[in-house]
Design a protein around this motif. Structure first.
Motif, PDB file in Angstrom:
ATOM      1  N   GLU A 161       0.825  -1.212   0.000  1.00  0.00           N
ATOM      2  CA  GLU A 161       0.000   0.000   0.000  1.00  0.00           C
ATOM      3  C   GLU A 161       0.857   1.260   0.000  1.00  0.00           C
ATOM      4  O   GLU A 161       0.543   2.230  -0.695  1.00  0.00           O
ATOM      5  CB  GLU A 161      -0.944  -0.013   1.196  1.00  0.00           C
ATOM      6  N   LEU A 162       1.939   1.258   0.774  1.00  0.00           N
ATOM      7  CA  LEU A 162       2.824   2.421   0.809  1.00  0.00           C
ATOM      8  C   LEU A 162       3.486   2.623  -0.550  1.00  0.00           C
ATOM      9  O   LEU A 162       3.548   3.748  -1.046  1.00  0.00           O
ATOM     10  CB  LEU A 162       3.886   2.253   1.911  1.00  0.00           C
ATOM     11  N   ALA A 163       3.944   1.550  -1.155  1.00  0.00           N
ATOM     12  CA  ALA A 163       4.573   1.648  -2.477  1.00  0.00           C
ATOM     13  C   ALA A 163       3.586   2.189  -3.504  1.00  0.00           C
ATOM     14  O   ALA A 163       3.957   3.001  -4.358  1.00  0.00           O
ATOM     15  CB  ALA A 163       5.102   0.288  -2.916  1.00  0.00           C
ATOM     16  N   GLU A 164       2.326   1.758  -3.417  1.00  0.00           N
ATOM     17  CA  GLU A 164       1.320   2.243  -4.360  1.00  0.00           C
ATOM     18  C   GLU A 164       1.002   3.714  -4.141  1.00  0.00           C
ATOM     19  O   GLU A 164       0.770   4.448  -5.097  1.00  0.00           O
ATOM     20  CB  GLU A 164       0.049   1.401  -4.246  1.00  0.00           C
ATOM     21  N   SER A 165       1.019   4.165  -2.898  1.00  0.00           N
ATOM     22  CA  SER A 165       0.654   5.557  -2.618  1.00  0.00           C
ATOM     23  C   SER A 165       1.782   6.538  -2.916  1.00  0.00           C
ATOM     24  O   SER A 165       1.524   7.677  -3.295  1.00  0.00           O
ATOM     25  CB  SER A 165       0.198   5.718  -1.164  1.00  0.00           C
ATOM     26  N   VAL A 166       3.029   6.114  -2.750  1.00  0.00           N
ATOM     27  CA  VAL A 166       4.165   7.015  -2.910  1.00  0.00           C
ATOM     28  C   VAL A 166       4.950   6.727  -4.183  1.00  0.00           C
ATOM     29  O   VAL A 166       5.619   7.596  -4.720  1.00  0.00           O
ATOM     30  CB  VAL A 166       5.108   6.918  -1.674  1.00  0.00           C
TER      31      VAL A 166
END
Length: 148
Positions: free
Chosen positions: A61-66
């Motif tokens: 999720e972090l990789a997708e958001s940033v």
């Protein structure tokens, strides 16, 4: 031939402490999220935006958001391989970065108590003062890089 990624630096999250150490030993400029006060996803994302660095994370999720590089393995050797596959060069040359604080290293003639007597060449961190030399851990990291 894979394309090499050469960003100004990286941010790693709390799941990648050992990878952070390996990357710093390979001369990469890496801010470890918890050292920068960034523990939760929002703080890590803010650190990435504020510093303009490339994120490396195991958090989908972090990789997708940033954006950034998502590594899947829990094993540091596999993580290094995943980075190489993503175009991040991993070469172990002369030490240039402190694995503890990310500071720069300078050669030293100081044979302080923290440097073994049989060490011919040593480096000291310009920021935290930690001493470094090529020992067994260095050989382990070199072997990881050579396996790529």
């Amino acid at each position: 031939m894979r394309e090499t990624v050469e960003p100004d630096g990286f941010v790693t999250d709390a799941m990648l402490g050992k990878l952070t150490t390996y990357m710093r030993m390979a001369g990469r400029d890496v801010v470890y999220g918890p050292d920068g006060g960034a523990v939760d996803d929002e703080e890590v994302a803010a650190l990435v935006r504020e510093t303009g660095r490339t994120l490396i994370t195991r958090d989908v999720e972090l990789a997708e958001s940033v954006g950034g590089i998502l590594v899947e393995s829990k094993d540091v050797r596999e993580q290094v391989r995943e980075l190489a596959d993503a175009g991040v060069a991993f070469e172990l040359n002369e030490p240039v970065r402190c694995s503890e604080c990310n500071g720069t290293l300078s050669p030293t003639d100081d044979d302080g108590e923290d440097v073994p007597d049989d060490v011919e060449r040593a480096w000291r961190c310009d920021d935290c003062g930690k001493a470094y030399w090529e020992g067994a851990h260095w050989d382990d990291v070199r072997e990881t890089g050579e396996e790529l």
